[in-house]
Every structure is written in C-alpha cells, then in structure tokens.
Design an enzyme around this catalytic site. Structure first.
Site, short mmCIF file in Angstrom:
data_model
loop_
_atom_site.label_atom_id
_atom_site.label_comp_id
_atom_site.label_asym_id
_atom_site.label_seq_id
_atom_site.Cartn_x
_atom_site.Cartn_y
_atom_site.Cartn_z
N ASP A 2 66.24 -96.92 -68.72
CA ASP A 2 66.37 -95.87 -69.73
C ASP A 2 65.94 -96.30 -71.12
O ASP A 2 65.59 -95.46 -71.95
CB ASP A 2 67.85 -95.42 -69.81
CG ASP A 2 68.75 -96.59 -70.21
OD1 ASP A 2 68.76 -97.61 -69.48
OD2 ASP A 2 69.42 -96.50 -71.26
N THR A 55 72.05 -105.19 -73.07
CA THR A 55 71.00 -104.31 -73.60
C THR A 55 71.43 -103.90 -74.99
O THR A 55 72.54 -103.38 -75.15
CB THR A 55 70.91 -103.03 -72.73
OG1 THR A 55 70.46 -103.42 -71.46
CG2 THR A 55 69.98 -102.00 -73.35
N THR A 93 73.58 -97.73 -73.05
CA THR A 93 73.47 -99.01 -72.36
C THR A 93 74.11 -98.83 -70.99
O THR A 93 74.91 -97.92 -70.79
CB THR A 93 74.17 -100.14 -73.17
OG1 THR A 93 74.07 -101.37 -72.45
CG2 THR A 93 75.63 -99.84 -73.43
N1 GLY Z 1 70.04 -99.91 -69.69
C1 GLY Z 1 69.07 -100.86 -69.38
C2 GLY Z 1 68.39 -100.67 -68.10
O1 GLY Z 1 68.95 -100.10 -67.17
O2 GLY Z 1 67.28 -101.12 -67.98
#
Ligand code: GLY
Length: 320
Positions: free
Chosen positions: A212, A181, A232
C-alpha cells in the site's frame, strides 16, 4: 452522476453524497501547529529530523522528507530502506510516496538499489510529468537525477533471509515483520500539510509485490482542504479498502482524526467478513487545525507526535 440539486437535498438531510453522515460544521477538532506525527514508536527519531525543519518555520514537505529519510538510512530497521528484509529471491525492493499541500504527489515502487526512495518520489512529483514510476524505470530515473546505486541487502538481513529459506513460510508476523513502515504527516507554521510513506514492504514477499505504501489513497492521502492520513500494516488489506483516502473522507464528513482512523480499521475487518486473523493495520491522521489521532486493529501501535509539547509516542486505541 449526482446532480447539484440532489447534492443539496442530501446535505440538507444531514447526509453527504453516498450516504456518508454529515457532522455539523461547528464540530472542530483543533490542535497545535506546527506538528509532525509518524507511525510507530520508531517514528520518534524521524520526528526529531522533521521538527528541525518545522521549528524553524520550514516547509512541511521538507520536514516529512527529512523525517522518513532517517529510517530509510537506519540499517537496524528491517522494514524500511537499507537493511530492510528482502523478498523471496533475496532482493530488497522499496516503495515510497510523498504528497504536498496542493494534493500533488509522486511515488516509486518495486525500486532496487537506491537508498532514499522518498527523495526519488519527490523528484517524480516535481520533475516528471507522472505520478508514479516503478522498477527499472524508477531506478533509471533516480540515476538520471543524481542518485547513486548501492547494495541495500545488509549481512543481517541476508542471514535472516537464508534462515527463512529453510521453511519458506509466508505468514507475516503481526507488529514484527510489518512493524516499521514509516508514514509521516506534518503541518507547518503556515498551515501547509504534507505526507510521506516509505517501506521495504512485507518481509519474504513475492518478487514484484507492491504494498500500500506507494499507492496514493491507500498508504497515504492528503486533501488540501481537510488534512491527511497514512497507513501501516498488511498492505493488501489497506489497498482493498483505499484506507488512507477513506480516513480523509471520514474527516471531511466531520469525524475527528481518531474516529476516522477507527472507521478505516473497522472497514478492513468488515471487508474480510470479520476474519481478522493475522491482520494488523493502523492509520494515523492529521487535520488542517493540527488535531491528530490514530487507531489500529491489534494492540501494540503508537503514534509518535512532536509539537510544542515535545516529542512522545502515544499508544492508540485498537479493535482487538
Ligand atoms: N504496509 C507496507 C506493506 O504492506 O508493504
């Protein structure tokens, strides 16, 4: 509601409202500008694209958009854009957001078949009356604004999904399935700070799941007066603690970017009553002076940094 006289009383005692300790104003954590920082070692190539903009005196918002687009277009990155692992139904659904130096924001979530969600998020910010569009509505908005529809499920990602269907176990692997991410923060020569965050989310998530990354305050937050943070890792944990907002508030209270990121990782562990099994989450932060830092729950996370000292990945401290 806290009255002004109560606010003055608490600040005089060295406490910000809500009991946040205040660090004396003379504490400055200075760095260099321009600067761009991004999540993970894979952020290095994204940093190159952002630096192209920043090193010519360009705008931080253009830099972060150009930077994260590199990973959105990278078919080998299994957690961002085209090539990202799909959900349980074999659909690639993308989440992204962007914030500028005024604290304005745009976001898209659960969007399919559009390769550059960060650019759609920027259009939402600049050309819609809203902050966030999701699903079919986000896609229709993108098509109306000149984006093209394309298949984002690559043969490699499809083959991995078919393998996953044999077991159908949902247990995201630390630093692998949540690994790329990309979140990015940039401070330009004029002192403007911006951020962006984009992902295909957790591999093998339920159809409709949003993490998130497109949630302002969780995956990304910019406060024009203080600085910014991006996250992330396991999105559910970051949402439950409003992680990026927490980091920025800790910087407002006087903590360095690194200390602020550490507090947010600790908060995730505290909130889950100390049970961190299987949870990786990490934050990076940049303040208005160009000082940066990062922290992760589990070892293995780097902050990638590009300033006049060059482009490099710096391993961060971790809790476990
Ligand atoms: N941090 C990326 C997700 O959990 O979608």
């Amino acid at each position: 509601m806290l009255k002004r006289k109560d606010f003055l009383k608490t600040t005089a005692l060295g406490l910000l409202p809500f009991g946040i300790p205040m660090v004396p104003n003379q504490t400055r954590f200075t760095g260099k500008k321009p600067v761009v920082i991004s999540t993970w070692r894979t952020g290095l190539s994204a940093n190159e694209a952002a630096w192209e903009v920043l090193s010519k005196g360009g705008y931080a918002l253009d830099a972060v958009e150009a930077g994260v687009k590199v990973e959105e277009a990278n078919k080998d990155n299994k957690t961002v854009g085209i090539g990202g692992y799909p959900d349980r139904e074999g659909k690639v659904t993308l989440d992204a957001c962007i914030m500028d130096e005024r604290g304005e924001c745009g976001s898209v979530a659960f969007m399919q078949n559009i390769k550059h969600p960060v650019s759609v998020a920027r259009k939402v910010m600049e050309e819609s009356p809203h902050c966030m569009l999701v699903g079919e509505g986000a896609k229709l908005f993108a098509l109306d604004h000149g984006f093209e529809e394309e298949d984002l499920l690559t043969p490699d990602a499809e083959a991995e999904w078919k393998k996953w269907l044999d077991q159908k176990e949902y247990k995201p692997k630390i630093n692998i399935e949540n690994h790329d991410t990309i979140g990015m923060l940039a401070l330009d020569e004029k002192g403007r700070i911006s951020g962006a965050c984009t992902t295909s989310g957790a591999a093998w998530k339920m159809h409709g799941r949003v993490g998130d990354s497109p949630i302002i305050g969780a995956g990304l937050f910019i406060d024009p007066a203080i600085g910014g943070a991006v996250a992330t890792g396991l999105g559910e944990e970051i949402i439950k603690t409003a992680g990026s907002h927490l980091v920025v508030e800790m910087m407002r209270a006087g903590h360095s970017p690194e200390e602020a990121c550490k507090i947010a990782t600790e908060r995730i562990i505290e909130r889950s009553s100390g049970n961190s099994e299987g949870v990786q989450a990490a934050f990076i932060a940049l303040n208005k002076e160009g000082a940066y830092g990062g922290y992760s729950i589990v070892e293995g996370f780097d902050v990638s940094v590009y300033n006049t000292d060059g482009n490099r990945a710096e391993p961060v401290q971790y809790l476990i």
